[in-house]
Design a protein around this motif. Structure first.
Motif, PDB file in Angstrom:
ATOM      1  N   ASN A   1      31.647  38.428  29.401  1.00 48.86           N
ATOM      2  CA  ASN A   1      32.046  38.079  30.759  1.00 48.86           C
ATOM      3  C   ASN A   1      33.056  39.113  31.280  1.00 48.86           C
TER       4      ASN A   1
ATOM      5  N   ASN B   1      34.865  38.855  33.757  1.00 49.65           N
ATOM      6  CA  ASN B   1      35.998  38.149  34.363  1.00 49.65           C
ATOM      7  C   ASN B   1      36.787  37.322  33.355  1.00 49.65           C
ATOM      8  N   GLY B   2      36.442  37.431  32.099  1.00 49.53           N
ATOM      9  CA  GLY B   2      37.122  36.615  31.095  1.00 49.53           C
ATOM     10  C   GLY B   2      36.844  37.116  29.696  1.00 49.53           C
ATOM     11  N   GLU B   3      37.162  36.298  28.727  1.00 51.23           N
ATOM     12  CA  GLU B   3      37.031  36.685  27.322  1.00 51.23           C
ATOM     13  C   GLU B   3      35.758  36.157  26.663  1.00 51.23           C
ATOM     14  N   ASN B   4      35.068  35.255  27.325  1.00 52.23           N
ATOM     15  CA  ASN B   4      33.920  34.614  26.695  1.00 52.23           C
ATOM     16  C   ASN B   4      32.645  35.473  26.790  1.00 52.23           C
TER      17      ASN B   4
END
Length: 144
Positions: A96, A98-101
Motif C-alpha cells: 500500500n 499510503n500505508g504499511e499493509n
C-alpha cells in the motif's frame, strides 16, 4: 462457383477476426494498473471512466484527490481469462503506497462497447483459489 463461395467464407472469417479487438496481457495489466492508481489516488472521475457500470463505485465521490505515488512496476499482476464468460480476472498484489499493509486486489474486467472495463460488483465475490484451479494463468507480470 464453389471456389468463389470458399473465398467469400475465408474473407469473412479474416474480416471478423480483424474486427475483434483482442487484448494482450500487457493491455490488461495496464488497465488494472489504471484502476489501482485511480483508486489509491482517490480520483473519482477516472474511476468512473474505467467502470463497467458508471456509478457502481462511489467511495471517492466526496474525498479529496491525492497523488499516491503507486507505480506499475511495484504491482504483481496474475492474469486469467475465462473464454466462456469472456472475462479477465486480474489479481494484483503490492505494498500500500499510503500505508504499511500489503494489498491483494481481485479485479474482474468485462467488455463493454469494445473496451475492457472494471466490474466492481463481480470483483467482490472472487476467490483466487477457485479461479486459479479452474483457469490457466494467461500471464504473470512483475512476478519475481
Amino acid at each position: 462457383m464453389k471456389r468463389i463461395f470458399i473465398s467469400f467464407i475465408a474473407l469473412m472469417s479474416l474480416l471478423t477476426g480483424c474486427n475483434q479487438s483482442a487484448a494482450t496481457s500487457e493491455d490488461i495489466s495496464k488497465l488494472a494498473y489504471e484502476w489501482e492508481k485511480a483508486n489509491f489516488d482517490r480520483d473519482y472521475n477516472r474511476e468512473q471512466e474505467l467502470l463497467y457500470e458508471e456509478g457502481s463505485y462511489e467511495i471517492h465521490k466526496t474525498t479529496k484527490q491525492k497523488e499516491s505515488g503507486i507505480k506499475y512496476e511495484d504491482i504483481r499482476y496474475e492474469i486469467y481469462f475465462d473464454e466462456d464468460l469472456e472475462r479477465y480476472y486480474v489479481f494484483t498484489d503490492f505494498k500500500n503506497p499510503n500505508g504499511e499493509n500489503s494489498v491483494e486486489d481481485n479485479i474482474v474486467l468485462r467488455k463493454k462497447d469494445d473496451e475492457w472495463k472494471v466490474d466492481t460488483s463481480e470483483s467482490l465475490d472472487i476467490v483466487r483459489e477457485d479461479i486459479s484451479e479452474k483457469l490457466d494463468q494467461e500471464a504473470c507480470i512483475n512476478c519475481k
